[in-house]
Write an enzyme that holds these catalytic residues in place. Sequence first.
Site, PDB file in Angstrom:
ATOM      1  N   LYS A 137      86.123 -11.359 -47.332  1.00 14.96           N
ATOM      2  CA  LYS A 137      85.249 -11.371 -48.518  1.00 14.96           C
ATOM      3  C   LYS A 137      85.023  -9.954 -49.072  1.00 14.96           C
ATOM      4  CE  LYS A 137      81.098 -12.529 -46.321  1.00 14.96           C
ATOM      5  NZ  LYS A 137      80.307 -13.706 -46.151  1.00 14.96           N
ATOM      6  N   TYR A 175      64.673  14.897 -58.268  1.00 16.49           N
ATOM      7  CA  TYR A 175      63.903  14.281 -59.017  1.00 16.49           C
ATOM      8  C   TYR A 175      62.424  14.107 -58.335  1.00 16.49           C
ATOM      9  CZ  TYR A 175      67.601  12.742 -62.176  1.00 16.49           C
ATOM     10  OH  TYR A 175      68.706  12.840 -63.023  1.00 16.49           O
TER      11      TYR A 175
HETATM   12  C1  LIG Z   1      80.072 -13.674 -44.606  1.00 14.54           C
HETATM   13  C2  LIG Z   1      80.058 -14.880 -43.774  1.00 14.54           C
HETATM   14  C3  LIG Z   1      80.751 -14.731 -42.491  1.00 14.54           C
HETATM   15  C4  LIG Z   1      80.945 -13.726 -41.801  1.00 14.54           C
HETATM   16  O1  LIG Z   1      79.494 -13.212 -41.338  1.00 14.54           O
HETATM   17  P1  LIG Z   1      79.405 -11.711 -40.397  1.00 14.54           P
HETATM   18  O2  LIG Z   1      77.857 -11.667 -40.065  1.00 14.54           O
HETATM   19  O3  LIG Z   1      80.122 -10.558 -41.472  1.00 14.54           O
HETATM   20  O4  LIG Z   1      80.430 -11.741 -39.044  1.00 14.54           O
HETATM   21  C5  LIG Z   1      80.937 -15.999 -41.800  1.00 14.54           C
HETATM   22  N1  LIG Z   1      80.570 -17.228 -42.391  1.00 14.54           N
HETATM   23  C6  LIG Z   1      80.131 -17.344 -43.518  1.00 14.54           C
HETATM   24  C7  LIG Z   1      79.877 -18.754 -44.397  1.00 14.54           C
HETATM   25  C8  LIG Z   1      79.865 -16.228 -44.400  1.00 14.54           C
HETATM   26  O5  LIG Z   1      79.577 -16.304 -45.800  1.00 14.54           O
END
Ligand SMILES: *Cc1c(COP(=O)(O)O)cnc(C)c1O
Length: 391
Positions: free
Chosen positions: A48, A270
């Site tokens: 993702k 800043y």
């Molecule tokens: C993002 C996600 C993962 C992967 O998690 P990691 O901690 O990056 O391994 C697995 N399952 C779901 C439902 C997620 O949203």
Amino acid sequence: MIHTDPQVRGADPRVAGGRLTVDLDALATNYRFLAEQSTPAEAGAVVKADAYGLGTGPVVEALVAEGCRKFFVALPEEGLAVRASAPEADIYVFNGLFSPEAASFYREGRLLPVLNSQSDLAIWEAHGWDDGDTPRPCALHVETGMNRLGLSADRANVLAQENALTGALTPRLILSHLACADTPTHPMNQQQLESFQALRALFPDAESSLANSAGIFLGGEFLCDVTRPGVALYGSNPLSDGLNPMRTVVRVHARIAQLRHVPAGGTVSYGATPLNRDTLVAVTATGYADGYHRSGSGAGVPLRNVLQEGACGFIEGQRVPVLGRITMDLTLFDVTDLGPDALQIGDFIELVGPNIPVDDLASASGTISYELLTALGHRFERHYIHSGDGA
Ligand SMILES: *Cc1c(COP(=O)(O)O)cnc(C)c1O
């Protein structure tokens, strides 16, 4: 600016403020290791958010070459991007359907929705695609403690009874998500496992999936049939304590735009941070717009660790601390200890890589590797390399 060299993407290397390098062999080694740790379960891959910011196409191609056959994304358009590189894979979309119009994206990409709610179930029953004789293939997310997405236990029970009669849906995968997998001793883990086992038993023909990266290292029954590693693929440490077993996948370098001497008593950036010694400052063309964060979190959530020190870069064999505030496009580093002639304009300081683990930069920035990776280097040139590491 578009490049013809397929290994270089993003900004033009001649003028980019920084460079993001993705080592596809290290990624492949990490997948193999996670697949081994997942045995007897099958390891999928979570890609993702553009493969955690690293680029869906090259990442998915490398994982397909390692035999990965199940991919997980958050949104349908991310699923279509995965489909372009994985013509045969199962592609699951976590965030469900939102609306009937979403169903056409699923059909186009032969994507499998993760159904999370009554609304998702109704939309998929009415608008889902059929796979040959198999009606409406999908995954079901059952709620076990996150209270983020997922069908309640009651709803899952009703669905199991109804669907046994109508066969309107074909659940291929039952999944849930662990809230505390990175804290192995947390009682939530066992509670969620038990709730999940009861719910997955309602759908005996489907595979089951519970473990993310950290969940894989809980082992045993947490592995279920399919694991869903994300962040560990990209090199972040899935173990809460102990040495990181993953290879470094991401390297980020910022270009030095200017070198300047500031005498003791002068100030930088800043808010005018005062300097207590004569300082050689390297001004790099990177800032929070490149994902080099200036971050904060919600009230009442115990994330605000008091930061003893800020972030560091690495150059010429030495760690060099950030000086003063990180700004949108520029960050200053104290390079005094390298001596007056060690660096030149155009040199690159490592922000993330073998010397500055992504998890270290994350904790120095008051955040986690996930947030860093997904934000990093969108204005940078990008290189996809094969290091030969473990290949
Ligand atoms: C993002 C996600 C993962 C992967 O998690 P990691 O901690 O990056 O391994 C697995 N399952 C779901 C439902 C997620 O949203």
